[in-house]
Write an enzyme that holds these catalytic residues in place. Sequence first.
Site, short mmCIF file in Angstrom:
data_model
loop_
_atom_site.label_atom_id
_atom_site.label_comp_id
_atom_site.label_asym_id
_atom_site.label_seq_id
_atom_site.Cartn_x
_atom_site.Cartn_y
_atom_site.Cartn_z
N LYS A 167 8.31 -0.97 2.51
CA LYS A 167 7.48 -0.31 1.50
C LYS A 167 8.01 1.12 1.35
CE LYS A 167 2.68 -0.71 0.23
NZ LYS A 167 1.38 -1.25 0.58
N ARG A 184 -16.58 -8.93 -5.31
CA ARG A 184 -16.15 -10.13 -4.57
C ARG A 184 -17.27 -10.65 -3.68
NH1 ARG A 184 -10.41 -10.89 -3.85
NH2 ARG A 184 -9.71 -11.20 -6.01
N GLU A 227 -13.52 -8.96 1.36
CA GLU A 227 -14.84 -8.38 1.07
C GLU A 227 -15.96 -9.38 1.32
OE1 GLU A 227 -12.19 -8.12 -0.88
OE2 GLU A 227 -11.80 -5.98 -1.02
C1 LIG Z 1 -10.08 -7.56 -3.77
C2 LIG Z 1 -9.26 -6.33 -3.51
N1 LIG Z 1 -9.53 -5.57 -2.44
C3 LIG Z 1 -8.82 -4.45 -2.20
C4 LIG Z 1 -7.81 -4.06 -3.05
C5 LIG Z 1 -7.04 -2.78 -2.81
N2 LIG Z 1 -5.62 -3.07 -2.56
C6 LIG Z 1 -4.70 -2.96 -3.50
S1 LIG Z 1 -3.18 -3.33 -2.96
C7 LIG Z 1 -3.77 -3.61 -1.39
C8 LIG Z 1 -2.85 -3.96 -0.28
C9 LIG Z 1 -1.91 -5.05 -0.67
O1 LIG Z 1 -1.04 -5.29 0.42
P1 LIG Z 1 0.08 -6.40 0.24
O2 LIG Z 1 -0.49 -7.59 -0.40
O3 LIG Z 1 0.73 -6.55 1.56
O4 LIG Z 1 1.09 -5.75 -0.84
P2 LIG Z 1 2.01 -4.46 -0.65
O5 LIG Z 1 1.25 -3.30 -1.26
O6 LIG Z 1 2.27 -4.28 0.80
O7 LIG Z 1 3.26 -4.78 -1.42
C10 LIG Z 1 -5.14 -3.43 -1.35
C11 LIG Z 1 -5.97 -3.57 -0.13
C12 LIG Z 1 -7.57 -4.89 -4.17
N3 LIG Z 1 -6.61 -4.56 -5.10
N4 LIG Z 1 -8.28 -6.00 -4.37
MG LIG Z 2 2.29 -5.55 2.40
#
Ligand SMILES: Cc1ncc(C[n+]2csc(CCOP(=O)(O)OP(=O)(O)O)c2C)c(N)n1
Ligand SMILES: [Mg+2]
Length: 642
Positions: free
Chosen positions: A299, A411, A383
């Site tokens: 990342k 959610r 959630e």
């Molecule tokens: C239902 C929900 N909860 C929380 C979030 C906030 N959120 C956005 S991206 C993310 C993390 C995603 O991590 P990953 O899937 O590993 O993708 P990366 O950013 O590492 O590429 C979160 C918690 C969201 N978008 N949707």
């Molecule tokens: Mg990730």
Amino acid sequence: MTSASSESPDITPSVRPTTSGPLLPSIKSPDDVKKLTDEQRVELAGEVRETLINCLSVTGGHLGPNLGVVELSIALHTVFSTPTDKFVFDVAHQGYVHKMLTGRADKIDTIRTYKGLNGFLLRSESEHDAYGAGHAGTCLSAALGMAAARDLTGGDSHVVAVAGDAAFTCGPTLEALNNIAETTKKFIVVLNDNEWSIDKNVGAIARYFNALQTHSTYSSVRTSAADFVEKLLGKAARKIAHKVEEGAKNLIFPNVLFEKFGLRYFGPIDGHNLPLLVKTFEHLKTLNEPVVLHIITEKGRGYQPALDNPGKFHGLGAYKIEDGSTDTVSSPTCSDIFGRTVTNLAIDDPGIVAITAAMPGGTKLDTFKRELPDRYYDVGIAEEHAALFAAGMATEGVRPFLAIYSTFMQRAYDMIIHDIALQNLPVRLCMDRGGLSGDDGPTHHGLFDIGYLRHVPNIIHMQPANEAEFVAMLNWMAKYDDGPTAIRYPRGVITGVSVDEKVSPIILGKGELVQEGNDVALIGLGSFFEMAVRTKELLEAKGYSVALVNPRFIKPLDTELLERVARNCKVICTFEDHVLMHGFGAACIEHLHDAGIPTPVERIGWPDEFIEHGKPDTLQALHHLTPEAALDKILSRLKTDN
Ligand SMILES: Cc1ncc(C[n+]2csc(CCOP(=O)(O)OP(=O)(O)O)c2C)c(N)n1
Ligand SMILES: [Mg+2]
Ligand SMILES: CC(=O)[C@@H](O)[C@H](O)COP(=O)(O)O
């Protein structure tokens, strides 16, 4: 590159990305990616990275996630052909590179700005955006739906679901995983594993993925993997396989969780090795079985400040390219105040715990995590589970503060009704980003929580008009054990007043009559109380006598105060950072109707539509959420009623 234009006042001046080479401007469609050589694609990756770092330093955005998928996105568009083939990204915050490769490179400097590109994939924005998102955990289910629809028509296109490692901590992802093997034969899942959610990924799934990278068995089967790589990719690749440190692990490993779900597992491989990715996808697309490719990425790759601080650079505002520094906010945000206050409350009350769903940074519960780690829980992007977990804790006399953004709390809607409210459990629902969230747009605006809570029995719901009242409300919630409470508060600052400012005591169901008046009554909820104050000034300048109310409680409504001002005044106007439909103003209208009081109620709030992305001031002006608009509504009402 698009430059700021007159009709979009809040687009920050665009920065022409200084790409080193001529390739990116020539990418008008994915076909142009296919025409490149391997070496050119690697060069293109460099240009894309440089453009992202440049442009997002002005607009802000999800820099870290997008820097991590540059090679993946180029490889996908090299091997597959959208829009016939479908890519479905989880959350889709990492879709900027896909946008750049599908004819939008010249607009990337408008990302997340008013009238500019949306920060997530959007079906209405491009035929290459097969599916929109913004909330996590949706991509496998939606992609599986597309695959099933394709199979119904005998189609032979490809569907590729790209999900991050933290997306697999999300319930819907696992629900889809359970369904893939029995639904379709042709399905590709890319697990983009960078070991990070917004903050460090958590839970057994995160540990399991990590084990897949480091498991001792890998080293023993790596040689067979190198043979496999050579067979699959040719002699040259074997050298790549050996040359690339850790990342180019074996491509097949038995007994992986995914295999138990009926998906053939490949990986983990280096997610930044473009030739390897291309060759692997070319192989996977020939298989007639559902597969998952586990790639290891970084990342923030290519930008040291983002590599040093993946949490900060997951998503941020404008920053200085030279060191990644950002402007500090003058006064503490609501999130800062929430994190500090709940931690202080917990220091005095051992019964208080804090629960987040993968957002310690956004909710500022990282303060609680640091100071009271034993009473802090991060359940991952889950959630629904978080709400049930909080309910369970509450049955045991624990006081859970459940911190989930208003939009993500959607959610947990059924758990709030079926588990928390029905059993009258004293869970504290703390909803940050209650109101317009701004740059993220319609998937993230917290404009529905009054609507989804107001009709639920037993729920108490409130919103502070300033930071001092916010602290007072949190203190009140900490002591209230007779049932569930909910508080909504906006992204950023409310008024910026000191938290030590004196406020009158918080009394259940009681608002504040800030000023008496007998022409017009203005009732400004929470962060929109200031708008009511500015409207009052406009009315008083015209000689009107104005009553001003800070309602504090959405539910139970202060019906006594509402009836009092309705009887004294000729018209009421409510103000709320929420949709009008089923909002706070609607609650006032309902009560006055039931009480037989005919005083008309004008309302300032969001219309019954999804509000686009952009700065709050711009969008409020666009949708007539202003003191001037309120004045017009009130004066025309007074005229027609005289
Ligand atoms: C239902 C929900 N909860 C929380 C979030 C906030 N959120 C956005 S991206 C993310 C993390 C995603 O991590 P990953 O899937 O590993 O993708 P990366 O950013 O590492 O590429 C979160 C918690 C969201 N978008 N949707
Ligand atoms: Mg990730
Ligand atoms: C993509 C996603 O859902 C989060 O990164 C979200 O954008 C965070 O919003 P804030 O920036 O308001 O914390």
